[in-house]
Write an enzyme that holds these catalytic residues in place. Structure first.
Site, mmCIF file in Angstrom:
data_model
loop_
_atom_site.group_PDB
_atom_site.id
_atom_site.type_symbol
_atom_site.label_atom_id
_atom_site.label_comp_id
_atom_site.label_asym_id
_atom_site.label_seq_id
_atom_site.Cartn_x
_atom_site.Cartn_y
_atom_site.Cartn_z
ATOM 1 N N SER A 285 0.840 -1.191 0.000
ATOM 2 C CA SER A 285 0.000 0.000 0.000
ATOM 3 C C SER A 285 0.885 1.254 0.000
ATOM 4 C CB SER A 285 -0.952 -0.047 1.200
ATOM 5 O OG SER A 285 -1.990 0.880 1.066
ATOM 6 N N ASP B 285 -9.803 -4.146 -5.279
ATOM 7 C CA ASP B 285 -8.969 -3.183 -4.565
ATOM 8 C C ASP B 285 -9.109 -1.822 -5.242
ATOM 9 O OD1 ASP B 285 -6.858 -1.649 -3.469
ATOM 10 O OD2 ASP B 285 -5.566 -3.404 -3.278
ATOM 11 N N HIS C 137 -8.126 -5.053 -0.725
ATOM 12 C CA HIS C 137 -6.869 -4.370 -0.459
ATOM 13 C C HIS C 137 -6.062 -5.152 0.579
ATOM 14 C CE1 HIS C 137 -4.060 -1.092 -0.469
ATOM 15 N NE2 HIS C 137 -4.221 -0.869 0.820
#
Length: 322
Positions: free
Chosen positions: A168, A264, A294
């Site tokens: 991320s 995501d 995610h």
């Protein structure tokens, strides 16, 4: 570009396990108070208690902390060495959390897995968090940690081969760190492989991020907007390559494994960045997982186990290990 781990979605089937998990995750997160009604410090406390997408983190009794000097003060590095095999190198890990949340001690179990599977010593960087410490402080810390491993850490840890990874926001920081190492120090080639998990590479927000909406599968469009606001609290241009690595010159960078799920908001970030990485002449692997939310690798899912094994295989191959 090698594309791995992708299976076309039937029109009415798909990954039932992941879809069921996503429905339950969205239901559970919808019941929680709006996290942005609390200051970031309180959000961190609540998430540490398990009041968020993830259960409370398990800490390893085998981890140790090494403090190094940085431009904004000391930086903690959480170090987890393999216990069942000799160390073959190090894996510098940059955690996610929107540059605002998370910590170096929240991924011990995964770093232990990587250490035992690959021989790579896990080195998690406790970089400074926004909005208290906005850009460029967190990135400066990551750059410092990456340089320390090259210039001092290899000798101190008794290893030679270096790799890097991030999830991320951590993937964003990993890309920006490698670019800084290349441009400022001529050191990008010291890292032989990089893993980008569900990365955010364009802080202007790619179409999938902008169009995602309110449904919360770990994060949603509003979360991304708030994270960017915190990271850029001093008003920097989100199109700067140091902030949005998708905009950067990506030549002469290490082999990369990109992975993302199709559920995501940051799907486009990975698709766009992987193609730009490949077009810049770098070895590139792209793994797409149907219905993966995610950072799905952090949940007890079949696709998570498969992805984690593929990441370990990529690291083995990149290091020339059997």
């Amino acid at each position: 570009m090698t594309v791995t781990g992708f299976h076309p979605l039937p029109s009415d089937d798909g990954n039932d396990e992941a879809r069921s998990f996503n429905r339950e995750l969205a239901r559970r997160l919808a019941l929680l108070p709006d996290q942005w009604s609390f200051p970031p410090a309180v959000i961190r406390e609540r998430r540490a208690e398990g009041n968020g997408p993830f259960p409370p983190a398990q800490r390893s009794s085998h981890a140790r902390t090494r403090m190094i000097a940085g431009p904004h003060g000391e930086i903690p590095l959480r170090i987890l060495a393999p216990r069942t095999r000799p160390a073959t190198g190090a894996y510098l890990y940059l955690h996610g959390g929107g540059w605002t949340l998370g910590g170096a001690d929240e991924h011990d179990m995964r770093l232990e897995e990587i250490a035992e599977a690959t021989g790579l010593i896990g080195v998690a960087c406790g970089y400074r968090l926004a909005p208290e410490h906005p850009y460029p402080q967190g990135l400066d810390d990551c750059e410092t940690a990456a340089r320390w491993l090259v210039e001092t850490g290899r000798l101190e840890l008794g290893i030679d081969k270096l790799t890097m990874g991030g999830d991320s926001a951590g993937a964003n920081l990993a890309a920006a760190t490698l670019i800084r190492l290349r441009d400022g120090h001529g050191l990008a080639s010291a890292y032989k492989a990089v893993v980008f998990g569900c990365g955010c590479f364009d802080l202007r927000l790619t179409p999938s991020a902008r169009r995602w909406g309110a449904e919360k599968l770990v994060l949603n469009t509003r979360d991304l907007t708030m994270f960017v606001r915190h990271y850029l609290a001093h008003g920097h241009d989100p199109a700067l390559p140091d902030i949005s690595p998708l905009m950067a010159d990506l030549s002469d960078l290490p082999p990369a494994h990109f992975v993302v799920g199709t559920a995501d908001p940051l799907l486009d970030d990975t698709l766009f960045m992987a193609e730009r990485w490949r077009m810049a002449g770098n070895h590139t692997e792209l793994a797409l997982y149907p219905d993966g939310c995610h950072v799905f690798q952090q949940f007890p899912l079949t696709i998570a186990a498969d992805s984690n094994r593929r990441i370990e295989g990529f690291l083995h191959e990149a290091l020339g290990e059997p």
